[in-house]
Design an enzyme around this catalytic site. Structure first.
Site, PDB file in Angstrom:
ATOM      1  N   SER A   1      63.319  26.315  81.270  1.00  0.00           N
ATOM      2  CA  SER A   1      62.676  25.429  80.035  1.00  0.00           C
ATOM      3  C   SER A   1      62.226  26.129  79.562  1.00  0.00           C
ATOM      4  CB  SER A   1      61.811  24.435  80.838  1.00  0.00           C
ATOM      5  OG  SER A   1      62.722  23.555  81.557  1.00  0.00           O
TER       6      SER A   1
ATOM      7  N   ARG B   1      62.875  26.921  75.477  1.00  0.00           N
ATOM      8  CA  ARG B   1      61.676  27.430  74.040  1.00  0.00           C
ATOM      9  C   ARG B   1      60.986  28.311  73.535  1.00  0.00           C
ATOM     10  NH1 ARG B   1      61.832  22.947  77.592  1.00  0.00           N
ATOM     11  NH2 ARG B   1      60.671  21.251  77.348  1.00  0.00           N
TER      12      ARG B   1
ATOM     13  N   ARG C   1      76.812  12.443  78.000  1.00  0.00           N
ATOM     14  CA  ARG C   1      74.839  11.664  78.139  1.00  0.00           C
ATOM     15  C   ARG C   1      74.944  11.653  77.126  1.00  0.00           C
ATOM     16  NH1 ARG C   1      72.475  17.278  80.659  1.00  0.00           N
ATOM     17  NH2 ARG C   1      70.942  15.886  80.801  1.00  0.00           N
TER      18      ARG C   1
ATOM     19  N   SER D   1      60.392  11.579  79.601  1.00  0.00           N
ATOM     20  CA  SER D   1      61.779  12.592  79.841  1.00  0.00           C
ATOM     21  C   SER D   1      60.831  13.401  79.196  1.00  0.00           C
ATOM     22  CB  SER D   1      62.803  12.447  79.746  1.00  0.00           C
ATOM     23  OG  SER D   1      63.887  13.505  78.792  1.00  0.00           O
TER      24      SER D   1
ATOM     25  N   ASP E   1      64.693  18.078  88.994  1.00  0.00           N
ATOM     26  CA  ASP E   1      65.539  19.076  88.696  1.00  0.00           C
ATOM     27  C   ASP E   1      66.412  19.693  90.384  1.00  0.00           C
ATOM     28  OD1 ASP E   1      66.819  18.836  86.157  1.00  0.00           O
ATOM     29  OD2 ASP E   1      65.710  20.347  85.521  1.00  0.00           O
TER      30      ASP E   1
ATOM     31  N   LYS F   1      72.537  13.324  84.384  1.00  0.00           N
ATOM     32  CA  LYS F   1      72.108  14.897  84.388  1.00  0.00           C
ATOM     33  C   LYS F   1      73.983  15.344  84.074  1.00  0.00           C
ATOM     34  CE  LYS F   1      67.741  14.802  85.166  1.00  0.00           C
ATOM     35  NZ  LYS F   1      66.693  15.364  83.374  1.00  0.00           N
TER      36      LYS F   1
ATOM     37  N   ARG G   1      74.479  13.345  89.921  1.00  0.00           N
ATOM     38  CA  ARG G   1      74.056  14.428  90.783  1.00  0.00           C
ATOM     39  C   ARG G   1      73.510  13.336  91.602  1.00  0.00           C
ATOM     40  NH1 ARG G   1      69.791  18.363  87.684  1.00  0.00           N
ATOM     41  NH2 ARG G   1      71.863  19.649  86.709  1.00  0.00           N
TER      42      ARG G   1
ATOM     43  N   ARG H   1      73.605  22.543  89.440  1.00  0.00           N
ATOM     44  CA  ARG H   1      72.793  22.741  90.306  1.00  0.00           C
ATOM     45  C   ARG H   1      73.396  22.211  91.771  1.00  0.00           C
ATOM     46  NH1 ARG H   1      68.602  24.553  88.330  1.00  0.00           N
ATOM     47  NH2 ARG H   1      67.690  23.619  86.459  1.00  0.00           N
TER      48      ARG H   1
HETATM   49  C1  S3P Z   1      64.205  19.843  80.664  1.00  0.00           C
HETATM   50  C2  S3P Z   1      63.760  18.499  81.160  1.00  0.00           C
HETATM   51  C3  S3P Z   1      64.385  18.431  82.335  1.00  0.00           C
HETATM   52  C4  S3P Z   1      65.335  18.496  83.387  1.00  0.00           C
HETATM   53  C5  S3P Z   1      66.237  19.490  82.407  1.00  0.00           C
HETATM   54  C6  S3P Z   1      64.650  20.564  81.762  1.00  0.00           C
HETATM   55  C7  S3P Z   1      63.533  20.460  80.011  1.00  0.00           C
HETATM   56  O1  S3P Z   1      65.258  17.056  81.532  1.00  0.00           O
HETATM   57  O2  S3P Z   1      66.074  18.141  83.914  1.00  0.00           O
HETATM   58  O3  S3P Z   1      66.609  20.242  83.618  1.00  0.00           O
HETATM   59  O4  S3P Z   1      63.267  21.945  79.549  1.00  0.00           O
HETATM   60  O5  S3P Z   1      62.632  19.744  78.970  1.00  0.00           O
HETATM   61  P1  S3P Z   1      64.745  15.604  80.905  1.00  0.00           P
HETATM   62  O6  S3P Z   1      63.463  15.502  79.634  1.00  0.00           O
HETATM   63  O7  S3P Z   1      65.818  15.070  80.907  1.00  0.00           O
HETATM   64  O8  S3P Z   1      63.905  14.775  82.364  1.00  0.00           O
END
Ligand code: S3P
Length: 441
Positions: free
Chosen positions: A28, A32, A129, A174, A324, A351, A355, A397
């Protein structure tokens, strides 16, 4: 970056696990740092970037829009940003590969690039998705986005517009939705606020603030607000190790008959540490050592030794803090005495794969007694697992969770399509060989 994953991995049982493990950078935070670096004025230096396929997709998309990003490596990546008004219209489709974070966060940025047109897509998994969760709030801000299923599925087309700030009450906890709307808010007129039903990871809020955005957070109200007008400035970023990657070794150590593992440099941002709380609640022998802070994120080394886990209940506001880690927690539950219940986790069905279905189907093949529910599963643990031929569903995963289960099964397990681990953890197999040399031929 759209890659084929079809090579198998056979993992043999290995009761003894030992060693110190260096885990790769947080996925993540890696995304960013590339995105904000691309949007900032001046240079961003990134240490510890994850070299997985997902961040490579992000880098490729932002290079196509004019950001100068050096060759990716985990030592040092430099990003020369284009500034908030400098993104170029790409001459081809932007491909997010397998990465939901790339596509959803990027849509917030693209929607606000007035006068420029973008086409975005991803691999087969990503194209299935839901994107409506980010398209809907962006359209409320004035965005023009078209796609399959009424704009809910990629490929999507975006005609950049001048956006208006909104107050968005997100129906899902989310971080991708929250981050998408906050990123769009960097350009939107006035103030843009997102309120979430439960707190999700806050890496965007932390990093936007560090880069100079005018952002405030009201934790009690689960709200973040960004005001447009401020420029972003390049920063040095140190990416901590990914707790979602550490989780595989934490569970591996907790369920092995004889284990002593030190997982180093783990990001322990409180919006991500549900896995540590749940493992402790299950009776894991887990200790945080050398707690420190680097570049605005808390980190620690985590020591895990063998233990007899007990079943537990996982649900409610804890879910976003371990979203996750549920596949690997299902493995922990299979080795725990008694029943574990996972609920409020229907998000897992959208996802990289479904999952819940994937883990329920594949653990059943290994002899685990469980019942799948629409929003989770019940697992009756503590019975020996049998080796089997299992599927990864192209989901990193799932592949890694099954490899960890295989370490404590009573015969070898073959995981088909296991090379998809490289999406988030390219060095997973070498680390497995390091701590359990006999497990992989
Ligand atoms: C993430 C947010 C999560 C996570 C993903 C990474 C992120 O997803 O499952 O692997 O970097 O913002 P969601 O926002 O769909 O919950």
């Amino acid at each position: 970056m759209t890659a084929e994953h079809n090579s198998s991995l056979t993992v043999s049982p290995c009761p003894i696990l030992r060693g110190a493990i260096a885990i790769p950078g947080d996925k993540s935070i890696s995304h960013r740092s590339l995105m904000l670096g691309a949007l900032a004025e001046g240079e961003t230096s990134i240490r510890g970037l994850l070299l997985g396929e997902d961040p490579r997709s992000t880098a490729a998309c932002f290079r196509a829009m004019g950001a100068e990003i050096s060759k990716l490596n985990s030592e040092l990546v430099t990003v020369r940003g284009v500034g908030l008004s400098g993104l170029k219209e790409p001459v081809d489709v932007l491909d997010a590969g397998n990465s939901g974070t790339t596509l959803r966060l990027m849509l917030g940025i693209l929607a606000a690039q007035a006068g420029r047109f973008f086409a975005v897509t991803g691999d087969g998994s990503l194209r299935s998705r839901p994107m409506g969760r980010v398209v809907t709030p962006l359209q409320k801000m004035g965005a023009q986005i078209w796609g399959r299923v009424g704009g809910d599925r990629a490929p999507l087309a975006v005609q950049g517009q001048r956006l208006q700030g909104i107050h968005y009450q997100s129906p899902v906890a989310s971080a991708q939705v929250k981050s998408c709307v906050l990123l769009a808010g960097l350009w939107a007129e006035g103030e843009t606020t997102v309120t979430e039903p439960a707190p999700s990871r806050d890496h965007s809020e932390r990093m936007l603030t560090a880069f100079g955005a005018d952002l405030s957070v009201d934790r009690a109200a689960r709200t973040a607000t960004v005001r447009s007008g401020a420029q972003l400035y390049g920063q040095p970023v140190t990416v901590p190790g990914d707790i979602s990657s550490a989780a595989f070794w934490l569970v591996a150590g907790a369920i092995a008959p004889e284990a002593d593992l030190l997982v180093q440099n783990v990001g322990i941002n409180p919006t991500r540490t549900g896995i540590l709380d749940v493992l402790q609640q299950m009776g894991a022998n887990l200790k945080l050592e050398n707690e420190r802070e680097e570049a605005g994120e808390p980190i620690a080394d985590v020591r895990i030794q063998s233990s007899q886990l007990q079943g537990c209940e996982i649900g409610g506001d804890t879910i976003p803090t371990l979203i996750d880690e549920i596949p690997i927690l299902a493995v922990a539950a299979a080795f725990a005495q008694g029943k574990t219940t996972i609920r409020d986790a229907a998000e897992l069905r959208v996802k990289e794969s479904d999952r819940l279905a994937a883990m329920a189907t594949e653990l059943t093949k290994m002899g685990v007694l469980l019942e799948e529910h629409p929003d989770g599963m019940e697992i009756w643990g503590g019975q020996p697992l049998e080796g089997a031929v299992v599927e990864s569903y192209g989901d990193h995963r799932i592949a890694m969770s099954l490899a960890i289960a295989a370490l404590q099964a009573n015969s070898p397990t073959t995981i088909r399509g296991a090379d998809c681990a490289s999406i988030s953890y390219p060095t997973f197999v070498p680390t497995l060989q390091q701590i359990a040399p006999a497990s992989v031929a």
